[in-house]
Design an enzyme around this catalytic site. Structure first.
Site, PDB file in Angstrom:
ATOM      1  N   CYS A  72     -76.247  72.326  16.566  1.00  0.00           N
ATOM      2  CA  CYS A  72     -76.057  71.563  17.802  1.00  0.00           C
ATOM      3  C   CYS A  72     -74.643  71.763  18.338  1.00  0.00           C
ATOM      4  O   CYS A  72     -73.769  72.327  17.673  1.00  0.00           O
ATOM      5  CB  CYS A  72     -76.324  70.072  17.559  1.00  0.00           C
ATOM      6  SG  CYS A  72     -74.980  69.210  16.743  1.00  0.00           S
ATOM      7  N   CYS A  81     -74.590  65.285  10.292  1.00  0.00           N
ATOM      8  CA  CYS A  81     -75.044  66.362   9.413  1.00  0.00           C
ATOM      9  C   CYS A  81     -73.838  66.986   8.709  1.00  0.00           C
ATOM     10  O   CYS A  81     -72.749  66.999   9.264  1.00  0.00           O
ATOM     11  CB  CYS A  81     -75.753  67.458  10.189  1.00  0.00           C
ATOM     12  SG  CYS A  81     -77.257  66.946  11.017  1.00  0.00           S
ATOM     13  N   CYS A 410     -83.020  58.697  -4.764  1.00  0.00           N
ATOM     14  CA  CYS A 410     -82.396  59.294  -3.582  1.00  0.00           C
ATOM     15  C   CYS A 410     -80.911  59.577  -3.807  1.00  0.00           C
ATOM     16  O   CYS A 410     -80.205  59.949  -2.868  1.00  0.00           O
ATOM     17  CB  CYS A 410     -82.587  58.399  -2.352  1.00  0.00           C
ATOM     18  SG  CYS A 410     -81.907  56.727  -2.531  1.00  0.00           S
TER      19      CYS A 410
END
Length: 455
Positions: A72, A81, A410
């Site tokens: 992006c 990110c 996670c």
């Protein structure tokens, strides 16, 4: 080396989470946000026991693992990110190596390592985003989006984004325009004044239903109805099923609600996994990658194997997704425990929606509720928050002497710590498989099958 020195670091590897490192003059230097194979310029900011920490200043040489396009326009400054410029196959290999190394260093004996499963979608996979209001720079224009890298205050207004749904961008950009036009200030965490705090958007990938949740302080220098009407006028691929407004006058920078008002529609959206439907409310936990969740839960279902006529505990169950999958597979009884009452209410409603009468979901702390359970589990499914299972709770899990435990993690560091405890208590780690639920970020899901040695 000393503080403020500027050094050149050849990045050798990246440890979880996002701890890239290399060596300068024989000293280890950790530089966040760098990639393996890069040569970077960094400023030394701290000296720790055994290593230095540096702030990334510039990438001097690119890595062979980096892509040439497909990122992006904000990738250099946005904190949403970390691995956006990295080729996906290289990212997968790195994440697998990170988890394997952590477990190996923790002394975890694994009978069968089964590698990493890629997400079905590498881009546009997120079904939930929490956007922050702020300014692009100190005293700059109002911004709405993600926090900047290495900043607790400045915000990047997203013009494009690779990991979120296109409808999210339309809602974000129209919201930002509305509040800029009406000169509505964001809540300033240092001065404790202003109005706008967060915008949370969630979408059912299978249903197209969108839930919009605006969080402000009680100071409202604009018409909340006018804002609602702007949202409802948007042309979207999905459909807005509910608009919520929450007031949060607390100091902490978290999405919470002192009071919630329903501005339009309903206070939940519906998502489908496999042949089940789930009602998901504003604060209910639900996996943020729907297609990836189906892959993840397929692994859980495979590891649990035959649950026919077995008693299953689904701990940290959220909206009861895994438990209902087990109930659908023929479990004699499923008992789920979740701390958030709203999520438990949704879980029990979801069980009714899916015509499942062999599962019950209880609201409360796992640590406390385990003492009240009379049933003995044939299998436990444990899917704790990022920090893992509370040390006192993990001993209670062990005391149940369940023949098998499926642990869904996670956060690999807390997983390694918890597996050490289970291993010391006589459990064998039979199988481990990774699921890349969050491409382009540092996060990774791990599923482990534990079995009692004497079973």
């Amino acid at each position: 080396m000393k503080k403020k020195d500027i050094v050149t670091v050849a990045i050798e590897a990246v440890r979880f989470p996002n701890k890239a490192y290399g060596f300068v003059q024989g000293e280890k230097v950790i530089v966040k946000n760098a990639l393996p194979g890069q040569v970077v310029s960094a400023q030394i900011i701290k000296k720790r026991s055994g290593h230095f920490e540096g702030r990334l200043l510039e990438v001097l040489e690119r890595s062979s693992c980096e892509r040439t396009n497909g990122y992006c326009s904000h990738h250099e400054i946005c904190g949403g990110c970390t691995y956006q410029t990295m080729e996906h196959h290289a990212e997968l290999a790195m994440k697998e190596q990170q988890v394997h190394q952590l477990l190996e260093e923790a002394g975890i004996q694994i009978e069968r390592w089964e590698g990493i499963v890629p997400s079905p979608l590498e881009t546009g996979y997120r079904n939930k985003c929490e956007f922050s209001f702020g300014d692009e720079y100190k005293d700059g224009p109002l911004a709405l989006g993600m926090r900047k890298k290495m900043s607790h205050y400045e915000v990047v207004s997203l013009q494009d984004c690779n990991i979120i749904d296109h409808d999210f961008l339309a809602i974000l950009q129209s919201s930002l325009h509305f509040f800029q036009e009406h000169q509505v200030p964001f809540y300033h965490r240092m001065r404790h004044d202003g109005s706008l705090r967060h915008l949370v958007v969630r979408k059912g990938k299978a249903t197209g239903e969108i839930l919009v949740h605006l969080v402000t302080t009680s100071e409202l220098p604009f018409s909340i109805e006018a804002y609602r009407d702007v949202l409802l006028s948007l042309s979207l691929e999905g459909n807005i099923c509910g608009i919520l407004h929450s007031v949060n006058d607390g100091v902490a920078d978290v999405v919470r609600s002192d009071h919630m008002t329903l501005l339009y529609g309903k206070d939940f959206f519906v998502e489908r996994l496999f042949d089940l439907e789930f009602q998901v409310s504003a604060y209910s936990f639900f996996q943020t990658n729907t297609e990836g969740a189906e892959q993840l839960y397929s692994i859980v279902r495979e590891f649990a194997a035959d649950v026919q006529d077995k008693v299953v505990f689904d701990l940290y169950c959220g909206t009861g997704t895994i438990g209902q999958i087990m109930a659908k597979a023929g479990s004699k009884k499923v008992i789920g425990i979740e701390l958030i009452e709203e999520a438990v209410t949704a879980a029990n409603e979801n069980a009714l929606r899916n015509q499942l009468d062999n599962c019950t979901f209880l609201a409360g702390d796992v640590l406390k509720l385990l003492d009240e359970l009379q049933e003995r589990p044939d299998i436990m499914i444990v899917d704790p928050p990022r920090e893992g299972v509370h040390p006192k709770a993990i001993q209670k899990l062990i005391d149940f002497q369940a023949p098998e435990i499926v642990y869904v993690s996670c956060k690999p560091t807390s997983l390694a710590r918890d597996l050490q405890v289970f291993q010391q208590a006589g459990y064998t780690v039979k199988r481990v498989k990774l699921m890349d639920m969050f491409p382009r970020t540092v996060h990774i899901e791990t599923v482990c099958l534990l079995s009692k040695k004497n079973k």
